[in-house]
Enzyme design. Structure first.
Site, PDB file in Angstrom:
ATOM      1  N   THR A 121       0.989  -1.032   0.057  1.00  0.00           N
ATOM      2  CA  THR A 121       0.026  -0.218   0.095  1.00  0.00           C
ATOM      3  C   THR A 121       0.946   1.195   0.157  1.00  0.00           C
ATOM      4  O   THR A 121       1.634   1.571   0.966  1.00  0.00           O
ATOM      5  CB  THR A 121      -0.905   0.058   1.260  1.00  0.00           C
ATOM      6  OG1 THR A 121      -1.487  -1.234   1.292  1.00  0.00           O
ATOM      7  CG2 THR A 121      -1.987   1.185   1.256  1.00  0.00           C
ATOM      8  N   ASN A 210      -9.465   1.488   2.415  1.00  0.00           N
ATOM      9  CA  ASN A 210      -9.349   1.586   3.602  1.00  0.00           C
ATOM     10  C   ASN A 210     -10.052   2.729   4.232  1.00  0.00           C
ATOM     11  O   ASN A 210     -10.290   2.726   5.511  1.00  0.00           O
ATOM     12  CB  ASN A 210      -7.749   1.203   4.036  1.00  0.00           C
ATOM     13  CG  ASN A 210      -7.427  -0.279   3.889  1.00  0.00           C
ATOM     14  OD1 ASN A 210      -8.290  -1.131   3.722  1.00  0.00           O
ATOM     15  ND2 ASN A 210      -6.093  -0.587   4.195  1.00  0.00           N
ATOM     16  N   PHE A 251     -19.069  -3.918   9.328  1.00  0.00           N
ATOM     17  CA  PHE A 251     -17.940  -2.564   9.734  1.00  0.00           C
ATOM     18  C   PHE A 251     -19.200  -1.634  10.339  1.00  0.00           C
ATOM     19  O   PHE A 251     -18.545  -0.463  10.522  1.00  0.00           O
ATOM     20  CB  PHE A 251     -17.417  -2.096   8.382  1.00  0.00           C
ATOM     21  CG  PHE A 251     -15.984  -2.931   8.361  1.00  0.00           C
ATOM     22  CD1 PHE A 251     -16.187  -4.252   8.055  1.00  0.00           C
ATOM     23  CD2 PHE A 251     -14.829  -2.309   8.578  1.00  0.00           C
ATOM     24  CE1 PHE A 251     -14.839  -4.979   8.246  1.00  0.00           C
ATOM     25  CE2 PHE A 251     -13.660  -3.174   8.622  1.00  0.00           C
ATOM     26  CZ  PHE A 251     -13.804  -4.415   8.303  1.00  0.00           C
ATOM     27  N   ALA A 254     -19.639  -1.104  16.777  1.00  0.00           N
ATOM     28  CA  ALA A 254     -19.052  -0.167  17.577  1.00  0.00           C
ATOM     29  C   ALA A 254     -18.324  -0.523  18.887  1.00  0.00           C
ATOM     30  O   ALA A 254     -18.764  -1.816  19.178  1.00  0.00           O
ATOM     31  CB  ALA A 254     -20.120   0.671  18.277  1.00  0.00           C
ATOM     32  N   CYS A 262      -2.692  -2.059   9.080  1.00  0.00           N
ATOM     33  CA  CYS A 262      -3.280  -1.234   7.905  1.00  0.00           C
ATOM     34  C   CYS A 262      -4.013  -0.106   7.994  1.00  0.00           C
ATOM     35  O   CYS A 262      -3.610   1.005   7.864  1.00  0.00           O
ATOM     36  CB  CYS A 262      -4.079  -2.291   7.138  1.00  0.00           C
ATOM     37  SG  CYS A 262      -2.885  -3.523   6.516  1.00  0.00           S
ATOM     38  N   LYS A 325      -7.644  -7.817  16.479  1.00  0.00           N
ATOM     39  CA  LYS A 325      -8.911  -8.412  16.116  1.00  0.00           C
ATOM     40  C   LYS A 325      -8.625  -9.912  16.235  1.00  0.00           C
ATOM     41  O   LYS A 325      -7.749 -10.517  16.335  1.00  0.00           O
ATOM     42  CB  LYS A 325      -9.336  -8.168  14.822  1.00  0.00           C
ATOM     43  CG  LYS A 325      -8.293  -8.559  13.663  1.00  0.00           C
ATOM     44  CD  LYS A 325      -9.066  -8.480  12.110  1.00  0.00           C
ATOM     45  CE  LYS A 325      -8.372  -9.252  11.196  1.00  0.00           C
ATOM     46  NZ  LYS A 325      -8.879  -8.986  10.038  1.00  0.00           N
TER      47      LYS A 325
HETATM   48  C1  UDX Z   1      -8.081  -4.157   6.744  1.00  0.00           C
HETATM   49  C2  UDX Z   1      -8.859  -4.335   5.467  1.00  0.00           C
HETATM   50  O1  UDX Z   1     -10.112  -4.873   5.984  1.00  0.00           O
HETATM   51  C3  UDX Z   1      -8.336  -5.083   4.423  1.00  0.00           C
HETATM   52  O2  UDX Z   1      -9.195  -5.092   3.034  1.00  0.00           O
HETATM   53  C4  UDX Z   1      -6.996  -4.330   3.978  1.00  0.00           C
HETATM   54  O3  UDX Z   1      -6.123  -5.195   2.957  1.00  0.00           O
HETATM   55  C5  UDX Z   1      -6.192  -4.566   5.198  1.00  0.00           C
HETATM   56  O4  UDX Z   1      -6.682  -3.603   6.258  1.00  0.00           O
HETATM   57  P1  UDX Z   1      -7.385  -5.906   8.593  1.00  0.00           P
HETATM   58  O5  UDX Z   1      -6.395  -4.849   9.140  1.00  0.00           O
HETATM   59  O6  UDX Z   1      -6.915  -7.348   8.309  1.00  0.00           O
HETATM   60  O7  UDX Z   1      -7.785  -5.570   7.204  1.00  0.00           O
HETATM   61  O8  UDX Z   1      -8.551  -5.880   9.515  1.00  0.00           O
HETATM   62  P2  UDX Z   1     -10.180  -5.507   9.629  1.00  0.00           P
HETATM   63  O9  UDX Z   1     -10.872  -6.916   9.245  1.00  0.00           O
HETATM   64  O10 UDX Z   1     -10.388  -4.597   8.316  1.00  0.00           O
HETATM   65  O11 UDX Z   1     -10.381  -5.007  10.866  1.00  0.00           O
HETATM   66  C6  UDX Z   1      -9.680  -3.553  11.024  1.00  0.00           C
HETATM   67  C7  UDX Z   1      -9.843  -3.220  12.520  1.00  0.00           C
HETATM   68  O12 UDX Z   1     -11.332  -2.539  12.601  1.00  0.00           O
HETATM   69  C8  UDX Z   1      -9.893  -4.104  13.650  1.00  0.00           C
HETATM   70  O13 UDX Z   1      -9.052  -3.608  14.748  1.00  0.00           O
HETATM   71  C9  UDX Z   1     -11.248  -4.428  14.106  1.00  0.00           C
HETATM   72  O14 UDX Z   1     -11.371  -5.023  15.339  1.00  0.00           O
HETATM   73  C10 UDX Z   1     -11.928  -3.106  13.588  1.00  0.00           C
HETATM   74  N1  UDX Z   1     -13.443  -3.209  13.204  1.00  0.00           N
HETATM   75  C11 UDX Z   1     -13.943  -3.979  12.163  1.00  0.00           C
HETATM   76  C12 UDX Z   1     -14.522  -2.538  14.263  1.00  0.00           C
HETATM   77  O15 UDX Z   1     -13.996  -1.925  15.345  1.00  0.00           O
HETATM   78  N2  UDX Z   1     -15.456  -2.600  14.139  1.00  0.00           N
HETATM   79  C13 UDX Z   1     -15.870  -3.246  12.942  1.00  0.00           C
HETATM   80  O16 UDX Z   1     -17.268  -3.476  12.676  1.00  0.00           O
HETATM   81  C14 UDX Z   1     -14.982  -3.923  12.032  1.00  0.00           C
END
Ligand code: UDX
Length: 436
Positions: A121, A210, A251, A254, A262, A325
């Protein structure tokens, strides 16, 4: 096809193994000898469901090898760049040191007609800056952003929801796009959308995706703040607005917000790049997105402190989760660990448990106490906070059993992942995020 993958971190290691699993001959290259040694033995250097299997299969088949020798890239027709682009020390912009170093090291090994496919990225404009160096060797530079989610990385790589390839104009670009189609043949056979763009658009697709996801999470967390001021319940609100197909429920979870390798750094780098382009105001909202996100960690800490009567000093607090996560051992910018560290800073005796991330967490934050067994971690706690929604806490932890272990039945649900009614029925004081 013969492929090389430069950079064998979360992205590159999975990409290399996944490409071997769909039939290519792949060499993974990284400067980190320990990582290469581990991958060469068929051992995944991090927790990623399904990686171990395709790694072992690839190595056993002879199609997948790993090395620290960049010379091994010669002979491959497509070279993927999957090195990290971390946040700069002391700034918000992306640090492109590793991308530049990887491309420079690769140049002497390129042949006429090769494709260099950037997956990292990067700030928009990076590929255009690199292209002349690559083209001087007779190779073509394309940008092929990666959208994989940790925890689903293998599946997302083998069966992505879309493929995006940014190519240079003209015949050279068309040919490069055709070669990338060939690389991703199983996805093509399934009819996966294959979007060919220019270089800048491909770079922007990744950061804007993102940015959108981060904004969606911060939007619902902002609603959680309003809910807290009004007695409303943000989880019901999310369900209700999520039924609108234009909004969608995903997504809208909360809680203590987003972290990981990322989203946080990508929105900061995007804002920094927009400033450089004289368009800072266009994504000025990303600063709010970041600020809302960080406020939620503080809010979770406040909930614990308030529940403990105004001070956490000397209190035993059990923190359930450390990974950013579930299904990951990644603790980069983990909100979970941040909450644990903040509580420790307030004088609480913090015990952290996590099914996968303890090793990583204890290396970075040795001041915290780590316990592998969940029930042992709960023992005589004055308060418990769930900060990573692992099934071990969300589904498999009984409020009655947990209640028999702790000293004080106070639970803060930092991910709104528990059944509030069941915990209250078992005699717990339950606090959610943005819930009455
Ligand atoms: C993210 C993007 O989803 C992915 O497409 C990109 O390539 C890399 O960045 P990732 O970092 O693996 O992927 O995690 P993601 O599943 O997106 O979650 C990111 C963060 O958001 C986590 O800390 C998760 O707990 C948080 N989250 C996610 C929330 O707080 N609430 C939600 O509803 C969803």
């Amino acid at each position: 096809m013969r492929l090389s993958v430069i950079g064998c971190g979360y992205l590159g290691a999975v990409h290399a193994a996944a490409m071997a699993s769909i039939g290519h001959e792949v060499v993974g290259i990284d400067v980190d000898e320990r990582k290469i040694a581990s991958l060469s033995r068929g051992e995944a250097p991090f927790f990623e469901p399904g990686l171990q299997e395709i790694l072992s299969e690839g190595i056993a088949s002879g199609r997948l090898t790993f090395t620290t020798d960049m010379g091994a890239a010669s002979g491959a027709s497509v070279h993927f760049i999957g090195v990290g682009t971390p946040q700069q020390q002391g700034g918000y912009a992306a640090d492109l040191t590793y991308v530049n170093a990887a491309v420079d090291a690769l140049l002497p090994h390129l042949s006429e007609g090769d494709i260099v496919a950037g997956k990292s990225t990067v700030p928009v404009g990076t590929a255009a800056g690199l292209a002349p160096r690559v083209e001087a060797t007779g190779a073509t530079l394309v940008w092929n952003p990666e959208f994989l989610r940790e925890g689903w990385a293998v599946q997302d790589t083998i069966d992505p929801d879309r493929l995006v390839v940014g190519v240079p104009a003209g015949e050279r670009g068309e040919r490069a796009a055709e070669i990338l189609r060939e690389v991703y043949h199983p996805a093509g056979a399934k009819g996966t959308p294959f979007i060919v763009t220019d270089l800048a658009t491909a770079e922007l697709v990744k950061v804007s995706a993102n940015a959108f996801l981060a904004t969606k999470i911060s939007f619902i967390n902002a609603m959680a703040e309003i809910a807290e001021a009004t007695g409303a319940d943000v989880t019901q609100l999310a369900d209700a607005i999520g039924h609108d197909a234009r909004i969608g429920r995903r997504f809208l979870g909360a809680g203590i917000g987003f972290g990981g390798g990322c989203l946080p750094k990508d929105i900061r780098a995007f804002a920094a790049r927009a400033e450089e382009l004289g368009r800072g105001e266009s994504v000025g909202f990303l600063r709010e997105v970041d600020a809302i996100n960080l406020r939620r960690r503080e809010r979770a800490v406040d909930l614990v402190v308030d529940a403990l009567g105004g001070s956490a000093y000397g209190k035993k607090v059990t923190v359930l989760g450390a990974a950013f996560k579930p299904h990951s051992d990644d603790i980069r910018d983990s909100p979970a660990l941040d909450v644990a560290v903040r509580l420790h800073g307030l004088g609480a005796a913090v015990t952290v448990t996590d099914p996968a991330a303890i090793e990583n967490a204890s290396r970075v934050h040795p001041q915290l106490t780590y316990v592998t067994d969940r029930d042992e971690a709960l023992q005589s706690a004055d308060a418990v906070i769930v900060v990573t929604e692992w099934d071990e806490y969300r589904r498999e932890m009984s409020p009655v059993d947990a209640g028999s272990l702790v000293a004080g039945k106070i639970i803060v649900d930092g991910r709104n992942c528990l059944d509030a009614g069941a915990w209250r029925d078992a005699g717990w004081e339950y606090y959610g995020m943005g819930r009455p």
